[in-house]
Motif scaffolding. Structure first.
Motif, PDB file in Angstrom:
ATOM      1  N   UNK A  76     -40.847 -20.748  -1.311  1.00 55.52           N
ATOM      2  CA  UNK A  76     -39.650 -20.796  -2.139  1.00 55.52           C
ATOM      3  C   UNK A  76     -39.438 -19.485  -2.881  1.00 55.52           C
ATOM      4  N   UNK A  77     -38.187 -19.195  -3.138  1.00 59.22           N
ATOM      5  CA  UNK A  77     -37.868 -18.106  -4.050  1.00 59.22           C
ATOM      6  C   UNK A  77     -38.255 -18.540  -5.458  1.00 59.22           C
ATOM      7  N   UNK A  78     -38.642 -17.596  -6.272  1.00 53.56           N
ATOM      8  CA  UNK A  78     -39.058 -17.919  -7.639  1.00 53.56           C
ATOM      9  C   UNK A  78     -37.944 -18.627  -8.409  1.00 53.56           C
ATOM     10  N   UNK A  79     -36.705 -18.275  -8.106  1.00 54.51           N
ATOM     11  CA  UNK A  79     -35.572 -18.821  -8.849  1.00 54.51           C
ATOM     12  C   UNK A  79     -35.344 -20.310  -8.598  1.00 54.51           C
ATOM     13  N   UNK A  80     -35.917 -20.848  -7.509  1.00 57.05           N
ATOM     14  CA  UNK A  80     -35.683 -22.261  -7.199  1.00 57.05           C
ATOM     15  C   UNK A  80     -36.966 -23.072  -7.185  1.00 57.05           C
ATOM     16  N   UNK A  81     -38.097 -22.413  -7.338  1.00 56.84           N
ATOM     17  CA  UNK A  81     -39.384 -23.104  -7.286  1.00 56.84           C
ATOM     18  C   UNK A  81     -39.437 -24.187  -8.362  1.00 56.84           C
ATOM     19  N   UNK A  82     -39.868 -25.373  -7.940  1.00 60.31           N
ATOM     20  CA  UNK A  82     -39.946 -26.484  -8.881  1.00 60.31           C
ATOM     21  C   UNK A  82     -38.672 -27.305  -8.960  1.00 60.31           C
ATOM     22  N   UNK A  83     -37.578 -26.782  -8.419  1.00 59.09           N
ATOM     23  CA  UNK A  83     -36.308 -27.505  -8.434  1.00 59.09           C
ATOM     24  C   UNK A  83     -35.857 -27.890  -7.028  1.00 59.09           C
ATOM     25  N   UNK A  84     -36.155 -27.052  -6.053  1.00 61.30           N
ATOM     26  CA  UNK A  84     -35.732 -27.288  -4.673  1.00 61.30           C
ATOM     27  C   UNK A  84     -36.947 -27.679  -3.838  1.00 61.30           C
ATOM     28  N   UNK A  85     -36.711 -28.529  -2.844  1.00 55.97           N
ATOM     29  CA  UNK A  85     -37.755 -28.928  -1.921  1.00 55.97           C
ATOM     30  C   UNK A  85     -37.209 -28.889  -0.500  1.00 55.97           C
ATOM     31  N   UNK A  86     -37.925 -28.189   0.377  1.00 61.08           N
ATOM     32  CA  UNK A  86     -37.540 -28.128   1.778  1.00 61.08           C
ATOM     33  C   UNK A  86     -38.445 -29.060   2.574  1.00 61.08           C
ATOM     34  N   UNK A  87     -37.854 -29.764   3.527  1.00 57.37           N
ATOM     35  CA  UNK A  87     -38.653 -30.712   4.303  1.00 57.37           C
ATOM     36  C   UNK A  87     -38.033 -30.909   5.677  1.00 57.37           C
ATOM     37  N   UNK A  88     -38.888 -31.305   6.615  1.00 58.64           N
ATOM     38  CA  UNK A  88     -38.413 -31.621   7.965  1.00 58.64           C
ATOM     39  C   UNK A  88     -38.231 -33.123   8.102  1.00 58.64           C
ATOM     40  N   UNK A  89     -37.173 -33.515   8.774  1.00 58.74           N
ATOM     41  CA  UNK A  89     -36.950 -34.920   9.129  1.00 58.74           C
ATOM     42  C   UNK A  89     -36.931 -34.973  10.647  1.00 58.74           C
ATOM     43  N   UNK A  90     -38.072 -35.346  11.200  1.00 58.41           N
ATOM     44  CA  UNK A  90     -38.216 -35.320  12.660  1.00 58.41           C
ATOM     45  C   UNK A  90     -37.248 -36.290  13.323  1.00 58.41           C
ATOM     46  N   UNK A  91     -37.057 -37.449  12.713  1.00 56.66           N
ATOM     47  CA  UNK A  91     -36.181 -38.464  13.312  1.00 56.66           C
ATOM     48  C   UNK A  91     -34.744 -37.961  13.414  1.00 56.66           C
ATOM     49  N   UNK A  92     -34.305 -37.214  12.419  1.00 59.24           N
ATOM     50  CA  UNK A  92     -32.936 -36.687  12.398  1.00 59.24           C
ATOM     51  C   UNK A  92     -32.840 -35.324  13.062  1.00 59.24           C
ATOM     52  N   UNK A  93     -33.987 -34.738  13.423  1.00 59.26           N
ATOM     53  CA  UNK A  93     -34.025 -33.377  13.957  1.00 59.26           C
ATOM     54  C   UNK A  93     -33.352 -32.419  12.988  1.00 59.26           C
ATOM     55  N   UNK A  94     -33.719 -32.538  11.742  1.00 58.88           N
ATOM     56  CA  UNK A  94     -33.096 -31.701  10.720  1.00 58.88           C
ATOM     57  C   UNK A  94     -34.147 -31.154   9.763  1.00 58.88           C
ATOM     58  N   UNK A  95     -33.748 -30.141   9.061  1.00 64.92           N
ATOM     59  CA  UNK A  95     -34.523 -29.622   7.941  1.00 64.92           C
ATOM     60  C   UNK A  95     -33.627 -29.732   6.717  1.00 64.92           C
ATOM     61  N   UNK A  96     -34.116 -30.414   5.708  1.00 62.47           N
ATOM     62  CA  UNK A  96     -33.309 -30.699   4.529  1.00 62.47           C
ATOM     63  C   UNK A  96     -33.745 -29.843   3.345  1.00 62.47           C
ATOM     64  N   UNK A  97     -32.806 -29.585   2.465  1.00 66.96           N
ATOM     65  CA  UNK A  97     -33.087 -28.877   1.225  1.00 66.96           C
ATOM     66  C   UNK A  97     -32.606 -29.752   0.073  1.00 66.96           C
ATOM     67  N   UNK A  98     -33.555 -30.370  -0.607  1.00 68.83           N
ATOM     68  CA  UNK A  98     -33.226 -31.180  -1.764  1.00 68.83           C
ATOM     69  C   UNK A  98     -33.144 -30.268  -2.973  1.00 68.83           C
ATOM     70  N   UNK A  99     -31.997 -30.276  -3.629  1.00 69.71           N
ATOM     71  CA  UNK A  99     -31.771 -29.374  -4.757  1.00 69.71           C
ATOM     72  C   UNK A  99     -31.547 -30.205  -6.013  1.00 69.71           C
ATOM     73  N   UNK A 100     -32.451 -30.076  -6.940  1.00 69.63           N
ATOM     74  CA  UNK A 100     -32.362 -30.805  -8.210  1.00 69.63           C
ATOM     75  C   UNK A 100     -32.171 -29.829  -9.366  1.00 69.63           C
TER      76      UNK A 100
END
Length: 124
Positions: free
Chosen positions: A59-83
């Motif tokens: 993660x970039x320092x500016x988003x660390x702790x707020x954003x989470x990147x994850x793979x969803x194999x079933x959807x064949x996607x990579x998601x970015x959860x931004x809080x």
């Protein structure tokens, strides 16, 4: 490889959004996937990435702790959860895939294919 980024929108500061990047390839998991963003008048910058091997995330320092990147194999996607979104998170967000070495993971040059971008607007 064709990428489709989605999930952008308008949200108030402190809110959340979830971006998704789906790919046309069945070998998506063999690629590292990165999210970058480009704010008006600024250079495109690294946000987060997940590696193909081992699945480690970065993660970039500016988003660390707020954003989470994850793979969803079933959807064949990579998601970015931004809080806890901030007005300075406002940008067009792009996903990209490639096979960058670790030292290139945060660089645009490390990625071969790019999605079309999705706009995230955070109001104060």
């Amino acid at each position: 490889v064709q990428l489709q980024a989605s999930g952008g929108g308008l949200v108030q500061a402190g809110g959340s959004l979830r971006l998704s990047c789906t790919a046309s390839t069945r070998t998506y998991s063999r690629y590292s996937v990165g999210w970058f963003r480009e704010a008006p008048g600024k250079e495109r910058e690294f946000v987060a990435a997940v590696r193909s091997s081992g699945g480690n995330s970065y993660y970039a320092d500016s988003v660390k702790g707020r954003f989470t990147i994850s793979r969803d194999v079933a959807k064949n996607s990579v998601d970015l959860q931004m809080n806890s979104l901030k007005p300075e998170d406002t940008a067009v967000y792009y996903c990209a895939v490639g096979t960058p070495i670790l030292s290139n993971l945060r660089q645009k040059a490390g990625y071969h294919y790019w999605g079309q971008g999705t706009l995230v607007t955070v109001s104060s």
